[in-house]
Write a protein that holds these residues in place. Structure first.
Motif, PDB file in Angstrom:
ATOM      1  N   ASN A 163      14.876  -3.239   6.486  1.00  0.00           N
ATOM      2  CA  ASN A 163      14.567  -2.658   7.781  1.00  0.00           C
ATOM      3  C   ASN A 163      14.200  -1.182   7.647  1.00  0.00           C
ATOM      4  O   ASN A 163      13.171  -0.737   8.169  1.00  0.00           O
ATOM      5  CB  ASN A 163      15.756  -2.805   8.726  1.00  0.00           C
ATOM      6  N   PHE A 165      13.552   0.614   4.852  1.00  0.00           N
ATOM      7  CA  PHE A 165      12.441   0.815   3.922  1.00  0.00           C
ATOM      8  C   PHE A 165      11.124   0.421   4.592  1.00  0.00           C
ATOM      9  O   PHE A 165      10.114   1.125   4.472  1.00  0.00           O
ATOM     10  CB  PHE A 165      12.696  -0.029   2.674  1.00  0.00           C
ATOM     11  N   GLY A 166      11.139  -0.704   5.320  1.00  0.00           N
ATOM     12  CA  GLY A 166       9.936  -1.177   5.979  1.00  0.00           C
ATOM     13  C   GLY A 166       9.424  -0.195   7.012  1.00  0.00           C
ATOM     14  O   GLY A 166       8.232   0.083   7.080  1.00  0.00           O
ATOM     15  N   GLN A 169       7.767   2.583   5.230  1.00  0.00           N
ATOM     16  CA  GLN A 169       6.494   2.189   4.630  1.00  0.00           C
ATOM     17  C   GLN A 169       5.406   2.044   5.689  1.00  0.00           C
ATOM     18  O   GLN A 169       4.250   2.395   5.440  1.00  0.00           O
ATOM     19  CB  GLN A 169       6.660   0.869   3.878  1.00  0.00           C
TER      20      GLN A 169
ATOM     21  N   GLU B  66      15.434 -12.301  11.953  1.00  0.00           N
ATOM     22  CA  GLU B  66      14.653 -11.160  11.476  1.00  0.00           C
ATOM     23  C   GLU B  66      14.805 -10.966   9.972  1.00  0.00           C
ATOM     24  O   GLU B  66      13.864 -10.589   9.286  1.00  0.00           O
ATOM     25  CB  GLU B  66      15.140  -9.903  12.202  1.00  0.00           C
ATOM     26  N   LEU B  70      12.231 -10.147   6.785  1.00  0.00           N
ATOM     27  CA  LEU B  70      12.368  -8.976   5.926  1.00  0.00           C
ATOM     28  C   LEU B  70      12.442  -9.375   4.464  1.00  0.00           C
ATOM     29  O   LEU B  70      11.979  -8.644   3.599  1.00  0.00           O
ATOM     30  CB  LEU B  70      13.593  -8.177   6.343  1.00  0.00           C
ATOM     31  N   PHE B  73       9.090  -9.690   3.544  1.00  0.00           N
ATOM     32  CA  PHE B  73       8.514  -8.345   3.488  1.00  0.00           C
ATOM     33  C   PHE B  73       8.784  -7.695   2.132  1.00  0.00           C
ATOM     34  O   PHE B  73       7.913  -7.060   1.537  1.00  0.00           O
ATOM     35  CB  PHE B  73       9.134  -7.515   4.614  1.00  0.00           C
ATOM     36  N   PHE B  77       6.110  -6.565  -0.838  1.00  0.00           N
ATOM     37  CA  PHE B  77       5.975  -5.319  -1.590  1.00  0.00           C
ATOM     38  C   PHE B  77       6.006  -5.559  -3.092  1.00  0.00           C
ATOM     39  O   PHE B  77       5.315  -4.885  -3.849  1.00  0.00           O
ATOM     40  CB  PHE B  77       7.069  -4.331  -1.174  1.00  0.00           C
TER      41      PHE B  77
END
Lengths: 237, 88
Positions: A163, A165-166, A169, B66, B70, B73, B77
């Protein structure tokens, strides 16, 4: 993992600042306790009362002793998250080096409390759901429960980390994609990342709350008695 | 710029994964969160006195949904770091 290009010690430094802020707040608000509380004491009492109600509603009457843990985790993570929004600061929670230790502390404490509530034999019986399911299924359930117990710290730490870090970014991507080509500089005072930072404010609160309430739920699952009713805390993984 | 077939397929797969993985996860999670929020709202409308508890439960459920996005996510990366730049 795509990590920040700063030394991990910077994050440790900011985590230390968060801890110092917390300690100073605690000392100031409890320095001069009075029957009719002043502003600071009132604020601290409101926070404590909120977590007291939360712990009692999630864990039950014996959940009062978990208030310090859950409340401290909430405040520390909240301050850490919000620190990332103040320009020279970085959110210490935006690195796994901070979130994994927090999650490991929580999960080890949960095991400790589980053993204390059930005894060492009851602890393993609980993993196998012994007596609740037909005996042949118990070994299978034992494996599943152990894996899900091991997944708890992973999901706890990665959720918080991803959360924060996102958010950083996305803000960075907006700046590099919009501000840099137009103005040839990443430091123009054009608040393209402003909406993301507003979202970051919300996410910082919600994630801190989620971390501490999950701590309480894990503790509730670990220490529940069969005669007690746990409506909303059941089956939370 | 010439590529071997294997490298080309690898890069194609990587590009598709980076480009499409996160959106697919977001679609699923958005549908799930919508259902969760709708259910919670309905519950609150029916029993306003339980609104506080329902809201707490809803926030927890949303956080669980959520967190799956993530995870993807984070994978995004990881994969993005393996994409070559134009110069390479």
């Amino acid at each position: 993992m795509e990590e920040h290009h700063v030394s991990p010690w910077v994050f440790a430094f900011f985590a230390g600042i968060a801890a110092v802020v917390l300690v100073i707040f605690a000392l100031l608000s409890t320095r001069n306790l009075q029957k009719r509380p002043g502003r600071l004491q009132n604020f601290a009492e409101a926070i404590y009362e909120f977590f007291d109600n939360l712990a009692v509603s999630v864990v039950g009457e014996h959940g009062r002793k978990y208030v310090p843990l859950a409340g401290t985790l909430f405040l520390f993570i909240l301050i850490s998250n919000l620190m990332g929004l103040i320009p020279p600061g970085l959110a210490p929670t935006a690195t796994l080096n901070t979130t994994i230790p927090l999650a490991v502390i929580v999960i080890l404490y949960v095991q400790y409390e589980s053993i204390r509530a059930r005894g060492i034999v009851g602890y393993f019986k609980h993993f196998a759901r012994w007596g609740e399911v037909p005996a042949p299924i118990s070994p299978l359930l034992f494996v599943i429960e152990v894996v899900s117990e091991l997944a708890k710290p992973v999901s706890l730490s990665v959720r918080l980390y991803a959360n924060m870090f996102g958010k950083e970014q996305v803000a960075l991507a907006l700046i590099t994609a919009l501000a840099v080509p137009i103005f040839k500089s990443a430091y123009v005072p054009l608040p393209i990342q402003f909406p993301v930072l507003m979202l970051g404010l919300l996410v910082g609160f919600v994630q801190a709350f989620v971390f501490s309430i999950l701590t309480l739920i894990y503790l509730a699952l670990a220490t529940e008695h069969h005669d007690e009713h746990h409506g909303e805390s059941a089956h939370a993984h | 710029m010439q590529f071997e077939l294997g490298t080309g397929l690898y890069l194609l797969g990587l590009a598709l994964a980076v480009g499409l993985g996160l959106p697919i996860a977001v679609i699923g999670a958005a549908l799930g969160q919508g259902r969760a929020a709708a259910g919670a709202m309905e519950g609150m409308a029916r029993q306003p006195e339980m609104a506080g508890r329902i809201q707490t439960g809803m926030i927890i459920a949303l956080a669980f949904i959520e967190s799956l996005v993530l995870f993807s996510f984070v994978i995004f990366f990881l994969l993005q770091g393996r994409l070559p730049t134009i110069g390479q």
